[in-house]
Scaffold this active site. Structure first.
Site, short mmCIF file in Angstrom:
data_model
loop_
_atom_site.label_atom_id
_atom_site.label_comp_id
_atom_site.label_asym_id
_atom_site.label_seq_id
_atom_site.Cartn_x
_atom_site.Cartn_y
_atom_site.Cartn_z
N ARG A 13 12.78 -38.06 64.36
CA ARG A 13 13.53 -37.31 63.34
C ARG A 13 14.70 -36.54 63.97
NH1 ARG A 13 11.24 -36.23 58.28
NH2 ARG A 13 12.39 -34.27 58.19
N ARG B 154 22.65 -36.61 70.80
CA ARG B 154 24.06 -37.03 70.72
C ARG B 154 24.81 -36.73 72.01
NH1 ARG B 154 24.64 -34.23 65.02
NH2 ARG B 154 23.34 -35.72 63.88
N ARG C 26 -0.03 -29.28 57.92
CA ARG C 26 0.65 -28.15 58.53
C ARG C 26 1.27 -27.37 57.38
NH1 ARG C 26 5.90 -27.23 60.44
NH2 ARG C 26 6.67 -29.35 60.17
N ARG D 262 11.67 -20.12 62.83
CA ARG D 262 13.05 -20.14 62.36
C ARG D 262 13.38 -18.86 61.63
NH1 ARG D 262 12.92 -25.89 59.11
NH2 ARG D 262 12.22 -27.07 60.86
N GLU E 295 10.31 -17.81 59.16
CA GLU E 295 9.38 -18.92 58.89
C GLU E 295 8.30 -18.94 59.96
OE1 GLU E 295 11.19 -22.79 58.07
OE2 GLU E 295 9.56 -23.77 59.17
N TYR F 20 5.47 -37.94 55.44
CA TYR F 20 6.54 -36.99 55.77
C TYR F 20 7.84 -37.47 55.11
CZ TYR F 20 8.57 -33.62 59.18
OH TYR F 20 9.17 -32.55 59.79
#
Ligand code: UDP
Length: 376
Positions: free
Chosen positions: A178, A182, A255, A286, A309, A355
């Site tokens: 996911r 780069r 989760r 987060r 979070e 997911y």
């Protein structure tokens, strides 16, 4: 609820349930009864306004709509317009901000280098080479083979352990896929998608639009398999299968997340919508600052809303399936039980124990509708 005769019964008002209900009501002109156990529609995509700041936030974490599926994009655009928001994620490691997913800026900044794209690729290949395998059996093996030990230890290992409450060796390699890697400075999280944005009037408005149909009726009720709902054609169930069967074969592991809101008396707290915190010393993973999701809106300048979070293992609010071998097998067994129920279909992230992103869920619902239409 009194016994009401309905053509279709849809259990759950997230994207899967609401889209199917909308299609059945608008195209087939049949009666749909939606049962929703929560006191709001929209599943985990629900958005609402914080009263003291008037900032709209996504109650279950920032949701950025992104897709390359034209059918889905055209469909959803008949219910909302999107703003021009492009998602960027930053990560805070040892009090320094880096770009996430790992890109050329992250690599150069972390290793204190000034590599070109080609040089960076060579460098990362060099440091990750010793982890190459023919087959990657878990998240950690896959991650090490892609980015090497240093980047993995800083940005991935602890974050993943916090988020999933398990050693990354116990997670499937597919979760790491996911996260793109780069070797350029592109910081658009969803750059591989043709379209992305935040619904201009929020997610909840989409769900209101989807179910605003004279053939659709919404009831706040927890579905019970043993109750006779007088359904003419079919029930479409979108909740978790273990709950449906009263945990007969044991619980499916999920989760979950916990969100803590805080109002801060500054115009801008962190300068962006999401910052990740991979270090173990922070229990949260987060911080969201939802006003940044709507650059087109005007906000009061004296306050902002931030949301911490926290990962949570308890499965009373399921978010993500812990897709290990044992749970996958259990889910398969539950699925077999569901298939045996006459005039009964399942779908969506919870029922499929998958997911899915929002666009995948909408696409699956549109496809399911096509098969319903053929067989009715
Ligand atoms: N991940 C990580 N560090 C980050 C962001 C993500 O280790 O800064 C890992 C983590 O295991 C997570 C996975 O990558 O579960 C997928 O990330 P994504 O952002 O897609 O997770 P989601 O937004 O669905 O929770």
């Amino acid at each position: 609820m009194n016994k009401i005769k309905t053509d279709f019964l849809v259990v759950g008002s997230g994207f899967y349930g609401s889209v199917i209900a909308e299609r059945i009501a608008s195209i087939l002109k049949k009666k749909v009864l939606i049962l929703e156990k929560r006191n709001h529609i929209g599943g985990n995509c629900y958005s609402e306004y914080d009263k003291s700041t008037n900032i709209e936030y996504h109650k279950y974490g920032s949701h950025i709509f992104h897709t390359s599926n034209k059918k889905v994009w055209d469909y959803i655009n008949s219910f909302t317009k999107f703003n021009s928001y492009k998602h960027q994620v930053l990560t805070n490691f040892k009090n320094k901000i880096y770009q996430m997913p790992i890109n050329l800026e992250t690599i150069n900044s972390f290793f204190n280098k000034n590599l070109s794209p080609h040089e960076a690729e060579k460098y990362i290949n060099k440091i990750s080479k010793k982890y190459y395998k023919n087959k990657y059996d878990n998240f950690e093996e896959k991650a090490l083979s892609q980015i090497g030990l240093e980047l993995y230890s800083a940005f991935i290992k602890n974050y993943t352990e916090k988020q999933w409450n398990t050693n990354p060796k116990n997670l499937p390699a597919s979760i790491f896929n996911r996260l793109p890697l780069r070797f350029n400075y592109n910081e658009d999280y969803f750059k591989n998608c043709i379209w992305q944005g935040i619904p201009k009037d929020g997610y909840t408005k989409i769900f209101k639009g989807l179910i605003d149909n004279k053939n659709i009726r919404l009831e706040k009720e927890t579905y019970n398999l043993n109750k006779d709902y007088k359904v003419k054609y079919m029930t479409i169930y979108t909740g978790p299968l273990d709950r449906l069967f009263n945990y007969k074969l044991g619980k499916l592991k999920w989760r979950s997340l916990l969100f803590k809101k805080k109002i801060v008396n500054v115009n801008d707290y962190q300068g962006t919508s999401v910052i990740n915190f991979p270090e173990k010393k922070f229990r949260f993973t987060r911080i969201h600052e939802p006003k940044h999701l709507h650059p087109e809106r005007k906000f009061k300048n004296d306050k902002t809303l931030i949301i911490y979070e926290y990962p949570k293992t308890s499965d009373d609010e399921p978010y993500y399936p812990v897709n290990d071998e044992k749970n996958r097998l259990r889910h398969r067994q539950y699925k077999k039980m569901a298939y045996k129920i006459p005039k009964f279909e399942i779908g969506g992230r919870l029922a499929d124990y998958a997911y899915y992103d929002m666009d995948m869920t909408i696409s699956a619902a549109l496809q399911k509708f096509e098969s319903i239409k053929k067989n009715i």
